[in-house]
Design a protein around this motif. Structure first.
Motif, PDB file in Angstrom:
ATOM      1  N   GLY A  37      17.522 -10.787 -25.358  1.00 61.11           N
ATOM      2  CA  GLY A  37      18.538 -11.697 -25.868  1.00 61.11           C
ATOM      3  C   GLY A  37      19.916 -11.366 -25.330  1.00 61.11           C
ATOM      4  O   GLY A  37      20.758 -12.252 -25.140  1.00 61.11           O
ATOM      5  N   ALA A  38      20.149 -10.074 -25.075  1.00 62.81           N
ATOM      6  CA  ALA A  38      21.422  -9.642 -24.485  1.00 62.81           C
ATOM      7  C   ALA A  38      21.401  -9.736 -22.964  1.00 62.81           C
ATOM      8  O   ALA A  38      22.364  -9.312 -22.310  1.00 62.81           O
ATOM      9  CB  ALA A  38      21.726  -8.208 -24.916  1.00 62.81           C
ATOM     10  N   SER A  39      20.304 -10.272 -22.408  1.00 65.08           N
ATOM     11  CA  SER A  39      20.113 -10.354 -20.949  1.00 65.08           C
ATOM     12  C   SER A  39      20.214  -8.980 -20.293  1.00 65.08           C
ATOM     13  O   SER A  39      20.682  -8.845 -19.157  1.00 65.08           O
ATOM     14  CB  SER A  39      21.134 -11.322 -20.316  1.00 65.08           C
ATOM     15  N   ASP A  40      19.775  -7.966 -21.006  1.00 62.36           N
ATOM     16  CA  ASP A  40      19.809  -6.598 -20.504  1.00 62.36           C
ATOM     17  C   ASP A  40      18.504  -6.303 -19.766  1.00 62.36           C
ATOM     18  O   ASP A  40      17.793  -5.338 -20.063  1.00 62.36           O
ATOM     19  CB  ASP A  40      20.007  -5.624 -21.669  1.00 62.36           C
ATOM     20  N   PHE A  41      18.187  -7.137 -18.801  1.00 58.51           N
ATOM     21  CA  PHE A  41      16.914  -7.033 -18.105  1.00 58.51           C
ATOM     22  C   PHE A  41      16.847  -5.797 -17.205  1.00 58.51           C
ATOM     23  O   PHE A  41      15.786  -5.195 -17.045  1.00 58.51           O
ATOM     24  CB  PHE A  41      16.669  -8.294 -17.275  1.00 58.51           C
TER      25      PHE A  41
END
Length: 505
Positions: free
Chosen positions: A438-442
């Protein structure tokens, strides 16, 4: 003085980033707006996630009555197919959910601002104040706008990539079925080879439908609509459950019938989801540049690294068990299916966390992001504790549903304590995944799994399995999930990456 010191200490603790995991614990059981929003997304998502594992468990129960050889063979084939699918599914679904939620949130915000500006231009000062004090009136018109078909470039990109990956996966699995089965420990002279090969090749024909349906589920999740996928999945799995005994026993197709019924149900799910999606979204992009293929592929590759690492760990564990014999593999298959089915219940919370957090980060609403993170992690821990009790008690008494083989049941008793005890850890691991996505912390999700976990787990698994066999493999899997939780705690606790706002919030 002591009271002042306690107050000061409390204030300092609340300023620590890790405090987000413990804040507002009293609100976890309160029916407030946040819990309602989480429940609205998480409950249908959880039911949808439960449907496929439950269908797989029912498949396992039907096949188990064919004998331990067929059960073990199908277990190996399912392990290969599931792990191959996860390589494409999780990057595709996770990236799609985040990107659609961001795009939908940005479009919604723009529509609201435009609506305010338009109405302000035609109202008096007093009416402007009244208008701004009633955001629900604006949301109503926005909802009316979103009921119309609209173009969402990330949705079009997801379906295009999903379809291509599905065709590639089907082709690769079919031509490499025997080498993969050999790698999993099923040799040319094994009784498991024939049923495992039939099941794997037939299930592979459903790969395009599986990936397309998962891409569309990601789109609906991004819209915070988890009910539509639930209806489609239930419909498909009910058909699968009905066809299973008919094809397996009535027409005496055995494992072939089980594979055919499963493939048919997947195509049915895909058709239903596509029919519902085209009613809301114009899937034909006006320009090829509108497709976010570069962004999808970049972030999808990062998650692909993570999934390959996790997949390799679970596949290696299954391969080591298969080398112990068909009896151990049959017991491992049942325990693993229950382990995954129960743990994935927490993925409903992860879906809710991801969809809501993606919108919060897109709007830079860090207060809401902090509250959401705290709440969903606390709910995940509670869910894990409940599942631990249910699985431990339920599996101890209901193991006979899956097989009547005494030797398989005896070995299962060694794995049941691990399946039950790791539920809180598994729940938190899945929820942390949703939060990071969700935080785009891929990037962090990918490298934390691929480097630290892969090297540590493989060594741990090989050592424990060589010394303690079946039990050692389950100990290694428990350590693997614990490391995933530690990575999530470390990222938030250090307030690094997208969580740097915790230092000032």
């Amino acid at each position: 003085m002591i009271a002042d010191a306690v107050v000061y200490l409390q204030r300092q603790l609340k300023r620590m980033p890790l405090w987000v995991l413990l804040q507002d614990t009293r609100s976890v059981f309160i029916k407030d707006e946040l819990n309602s929003e989480i429940a609205k997304i998480a409950i249908p998502a959880t039911l949808a996630l439960m449907a496929d594992p439950i269908a797989s468990l029912i498949d396992t129960a039907f096949i188990g009555h064919l004998g331990p050889v067929e059960l073990a063979a199908v277990g190996v084939a399912i392990a290969i197919f599931n792990q191959a699918s996860k390589i494409a599914i999780f990057p595709l679904v996770s990236v799609t959910t985040s990107f659609v939620a961001e795009e939908d949130g940005a479009t919604s915000s723009s529509s609201i601002l435009a609506d305010i500006e338009l109405q302000q231009n035609s109202t008096s000062d007093n009416e402007k104040i009244l208008l701004l004090s009633k955001p629900r009136m604006i949301n109503l018109s926005t909802m009316t706008f979103f009921c119309q078909r609209r173009h969402v470039s990330s949705a079009s990109s997801a379906l295009l990539i999903g379809g291509m990956l599905g065709l590639i996966q089907a082709f690769l699995l079919i031509i490499s079925a025997k080498p993969l089965l050999s790698y999993m420990g099923i040799k040319a002279n094994s009784l498991m080879l024939s049923p495992a090969y039939k099941y794997l090749t037939l299930r592979s024909l459903g790969a395009p439908a599986v990936l397309l349906s998962l891409a569309m589920q990601g789109v609906f999740r991004g819209f915070k609509d988890t009910k539509t996928p639930l209806y489609a999945i239930v419909m498909g799995n009910v058909v699968n459950i009905i066809l299973d005994p008919i094809l397996i026993f009535v027409f005496k197709m055995r494992v072939t019938g089980a594979a055919i019924s499963h493939v048919f149900s997947q195509y049915l799910i895909s058709v239903v989801l596509l029919w519902k999606l085209i009613q809301q979204v114009d899937l034909l992009p006006p320009n090829i540049k509108d497709l976010q293929l570069g962004r999808f592929l970049t972030n999808g590759f990062l998650l692909l690294m993570r999934v390959i690492a996790a997949t390799f760990c679970v596949t290696l564990a299954a391969s080591l068990v298969a080398r112990l014999g068909s009896t151990q593999m049959a017991a491992f298959q049942i325990c693993l299916q229950v382990w995954l089915a129960a743990s994935l219940l927490a993925d409903g919370l992860a879906v809710a966390g991801q969809a809501i957090l993606a919108g919060s980060f897109a709007r830079k609403d860090y207060k809401s992001a902090k509250e959401m993170t705290s709440r969903v992690l606390q709910l995940g821990l509670i869910l894990g504790l409940v599942l631990s009790f249910i699985v431990g008690v339920g599996l101890s008494f209901a193991s006979g549903v899956f097989t009547k083989d005494i030797k398989v049941l005896q070995i299962m008793t060694l794995g049941i304590p691990f399946v039950a005890a790791t539920q809180p850890i598994n729940s938190l691991a899945f929820v942390f995944d949703g939060i990071n996505y969700g935080a785009s912390d891929f990037r962090y999700s990918a490298f934390s799994m691929a480097s630290f976990f892969l090297s540590g787990f493989v060594v741990c698994l090989l050592l424990l399995s060589s010394h303690y066999g079946f039990v050692g493999i389950w100990v290694a899997l428990s350590i693997f999930m614990s490391l995933r939780v530690m990575a999530g705690v470390w990222r938030i606790g250090t307030a690094s990456g997208p969580w740097s706002f915790l230092n000032i919030c």
